[in-house]
Design a protein around this motif. Structure first.
Motif, PDB file in Angstrom:
ATOM      1  N   TRP A 289       1.498  -5.574  12.829  1.00 31.13           N
ATOM      2  CA  TRP A 289       1.030  -6.161  11.574  1.00 31.13           C
ATOM      3  C   TRP A 289      -0.493  -6.087  11.536  1.00 31.13           C
ATOM      4  O   TRP A 289      -1.170  -6.587  12.431  1.00 31.13           O
ATOM      5  CB  TRP A 289       1.471  -7.628  11.470  1.00 31.13           C
ATOM      6  N   SER A 290      -1.016  -5.473  10.500  1.00 31.34           N
ATOM      7  CA  SER A 290      -2.468  -5.397  10.345  1.00 31.34           C
ATOM      8  C   SER A 290      -2.992  -6.748   9.830  1.00 31.34           C
ATOM      9  O   SER A 290      -2.230  -7.567   9.307  1.00 31.34           O
ATOM     10  CB  SER A 290      -2.842  -4.288   9.359  1.00 31.34           C
ATOM     11  N   GLU A 291      -4.297  -6.926   9.929  1.00 33.34           N
ATOM     12  CA  GLU A 291      -4.906  -8.153   9.406  1.00 33.34           C
ATOM     13  C   GLU A 291      -4.675  -8.252   7.897  1.00 33.34           C
ATOM     14  O   GLU A 291      -4.451  -9.339   7.371  1.00 33.34           O
ATOM     15  CB  GLU A 291      -6.400  -8.184   9.723  1.00 33.34           C
ATOM     16  N   GLU A 292      -4.752  -7.117   7.221  1.00 35.13           N
ATOM     17  CA  GLU A 292      -4.541  -7.103   5.769  1.00 35.13           C
ATOM     18  C   GLU A 292      -3.115  -7.525   5.426  1.00 35.13           C
ATOM     19  O   GLU A 292      -2.900  -8.316   4.495  1.00 35.13           O
ATOM     20  CB  GLU A 292      -4.813  -5.712   5.199  1.00 35.13           C
ATOM     21  N   GLU A 293      -2.132  -7.023   6.172  1.00 34.81           N
ATOM     22  CA  GLU A 293      -0.737  -7.395   5.922  1.00 34.81           C
ATOM     23  C   GLU A 293      -0.509  -8.878   6.181  1.00 34.81           C
ATOM     24  O   GLU A 293       0.192  -9.548   5.407  1.00 34.81           O
ATOM     25  CB  GLU A 293       0.197  -6.558   6.800  1.00 34.81           C
ATOM     26  N   ILE A 294      -1.109  -9.391   7.221  1.00 31.49           N
ATOM     27  CA  ILE A 294      -0.981 -10.822   7.516  1.00 31.49           C
ATOM     28  C   ILE A 294      -1.621 -11.644   6.405  1.00 31.49           C
ATOM     29  O   ILE A 294      -1.071 -12.656   5.971  1.00 31.49           O
ATOM     30  CB  ILE A 294      -1.577 -11.160   8.899  1.00 31.49           C
TER      31      ILE A 294
ATOM     32  N   TYR B 116       3.557 -15.414   0.553  1.00 31.91           N
ATOM     33  CA  TYR B 116       4.887 -15.794   1.049  1.00 31.91           C
ATOM     34  C   TYR B 116       5.388 -17.102   0.443  1.00 31.91           C
ATOM     35  O   TYR B 116       6.561 -17.220   0.123  1.00 31.91           O
ATOM     36  CB  TYR B 116       4.907 -15.880   2.578  1.00 31.91           C
ATOM     37  N   ALA B 117       4.520 -18.069   0.264  1.00 26.06           N
ATOM     38  CA  ALA B 117       4.951 -19.362  -0.283  1.00 26.06           C
ATOM     39  C   ALA B 117       5.600 -19.201  -1.646  1.00 26.06           C
ATOM     40  O   ALA B 117       6.608 -19.841  -1.946  1.00 26.06           O
ATOM     41  CB  ALA B 117       3.777 -20.327  -0.368  1.00 26.06           C
TER      42      ALA B 117
ATOM     43  N   LEU C  55       4.298  -5.168   0.722  1.00 28.14           N
ATOM     44  CA  LEU C  55       4.161  -4.722   2.114  1.00 28.14           C
ATOM     45  C   LEU C  55       5.031  -3.496   2.379  1.00 28.14           C
ATOM     46  O   LEU C  55       6.101  -3.603   2.991  1.00 28.14           O
ATOM     47  CB  LEU C  55       4.551  -5.869   3.058  1.00 28.14           C
ATOM     48  N   PRO C  56       4.595  -2.336   1.922  1.00 27.39           N
ATOM     49  CA  PRO C  56       5.402  -1.131   2.129  1.00 27.39           C
ATOM     50  C   PRO C  56       5.700  -0.909   3.615  1.00 27.39           C
ATOM     51  O   PRO C  56       4.836  -1.093   4.469  1.00 27.39           O
ATOM     52  CB  PRO C  56       4.505  -0.008   1.591  1.00 27.39           C
TER      53      PRO C  56
END
Length: 145
Positions: free
Chosen positions: A56-61, A68-69, A79-80
């Motif tokens: 998981w990249s920082e951008e994805e996180i 997500y909420a 998130l491809p």
């Protein structure tokens, strides 16, 4: 038909799993002869252990933390390459929770405004994205005119 019996986990295997699974994930299999990936993942899950999330990249996180909420696992549209299961697991690791249920009031707002506004009706909600509004309308059978 061959019947296989499961070999019980020894205390030594538990110790290896607890120490190395959070660092190595299923690669710990090399330290556990006779255990396959599926056995390791099932046992780790049962013991509440998580594998590293290096993929998981920082951008994805950041995307996950931001969306997500409101969207839950539907955030996969942002998130491809991530599966719903991967998103749920990573959200769990990060301690994120989603607003899982739609209230009757929210559904009423959708029924009133979605037919004319489409996913732009998301502006009527403080914590629902355009995509989550579109998906909820679809589930309720509401169409945009």
């Amino acid at each position: 038909m061959k019947v296989t019996t499961r070999k019980p986990w020894s205390e030594a295997e538990f110790q290896i799993l607890r120490e190395w699974y959070p660092k190595e994930g299923t690669r710990v299999m090399e330290r556990l002869p006779g255990r396959n990936q599926n056995m390791i993942m099932q046992r780790a899950r049962k013991d509440g252990l998580f594998a590293p999330s290096d993929d998981w990249s920082e951008e994805e996180i950041h995307i996950l933390q931001e969306w997500y909420a409101a969207e839950g696992s539907n955030v996969i549209t942002r998130l491809p390459g991530k599966s719903r299961n991967a998103v749920r697991l990573q959200a769990n690791r990060l301690g994120l929770a989603c607003k899982a249920r739609w209230s009757e009031e929210e559904d009423a707002i959708l029924r009133q405004y979605y037919p004319t506004e489409g996913s732009a009706a998301s502006k009527r909600f403080t914590d629902r994205s355009r995509e989550s509004v579109r998906i909820r309308a679809l589930k309720l059978g509401i169409r945009c005119k």
